[in-house]
Design an enzyme around this catalytic site. Sequence first.
Site, PDB file in Angstrom:
ATOM      1  N   ARG A 145       0.826  -1.207   0.000  1.00  0.00           N
ATOM      2  CA  ARG A 145       0.000   0.000   0.000  1.00  0.00           C
ATOM      3  C   ARG A 145       0.861   1.259   0.000  1.00  0.00           C
ATOM      4  O   ARG A 145       0.347   2.365   0.196  1.00  0.00           O
ATOM      5  CB  ARG A 145      -0.919  -0.016   1.226  1.00  0.00           C
ATOM      6  N   LYS A 146       2.163   1.103  -0.226  1.00  0.00           N
ATOM      7  CA  LYS A 146       3.070   2.255  -0.276  1.00  0.00           C
ATOM      8  C   LYS A 146       3.005   2.883  -1.666  1.00  0.00           C
ATOM      9  O   LYS A 146       3.927   2.812  -2.463  1.00  0.00           O
ATOM     10  CB  LYS A 146       4.497   1.818   0.070  1.00  0.00           C
ATOM     11  N   THR A 147       1.855   3.493  -1.923  1.00  0.00           N
ATOM     12  CA  THR A 147       1.578   4.063  -3.231  1.00  0.00           C
ATOM     13  C   THR A 147       1.488   5.587  -3.133  1.00  0.00           C
ATOM     14  O   THR A 147       1.438   6.152  -2.042  1.00  0.00           O
ATOM     15  CB  THR A 147       0.257   3.507  -3.777  1.00  0.00           C
TER      16      THR A 147
END
Length: 299
Positions: A145-147
């Site tokens: 989820r490191k977007t």
Amino acid sequence: MASCLSLGNPSHLLPTGWKRVVSSWLDEDTPSFDFGGFVVGETEQVAILFGKAPGVLAGVPFFDEVFHQLGCKVEWKIKEGEYFEPGTAGKKEVARVYGKARHLLLGERPALNMLARASGIATRARRLRQLKDKANWTGVIAGTRKTTPGFRIVEKYAMLVGGVDTHRADLSSMIMLKDNHIWATGSITKAVQAARSTGGFAIKIEVECQSEAEADEAILAGADIIMLDNFDGPGLCKAAKNLKVRYAGKKMFLIEGSGGLTEDNVAPYFGEAVDVLSFGSLTQSVPHIDFSLKVQPKK
């Protein structure tokens, strides 16, 4: 895992509101007057999209939509998910865009920025998938989820085009209990119990663990996925095997390895008892693929 490209049209995955995201890119880039557009006017022109570095093409629906909203037409020379190289000329014709001059220039930068990043992510994803296949590892390569805020739909889409798993799309997709959740709740057991009371049977629960002892607690509390965080390769493989042997026939769960994984260091993590390896590096500091859009001079 079959690539989404072999199973159907990946654009059919996109949510109903994705076109509004594209509109927001255009709004951001022209918040008031289009001075450059005033200069070039509305003569009909053709612009060629060149790929100037090797990579996997990703982001076709978003590129198309940018220019569709501006009344332009895109004609692709290569397909979504296809690997290309610029060749001896230093550039590869990837597509042609037809439309009014000012509309081509309105869409140029938002479309290129998106395509460069999406293709960079898909290219890294493809290389990771190839490393997995070469090692004959049967587990799952996944993103995280490191977007980029406001850009997640493109980045997750690019992972699929590259042939890897998206992991959870958002906080509602799966309950992941990390160290802060556990510290705030008081224990792994209490955190899992609270999560199950609200998530019910339909939502999986994943727990981040720093040791086998924490993994034991999470498994006994009913976690579906055990994330062994920041283990080295041999340590992850050993812990995963120990846990699978210890609970064989008693508990069902997946083992995920995460923390600092890259293309360069992943090989020792391909353990038989490891089910998932997740990579923040799929979206963080990923090299972009260089594209340019050149309006062709009138003959």
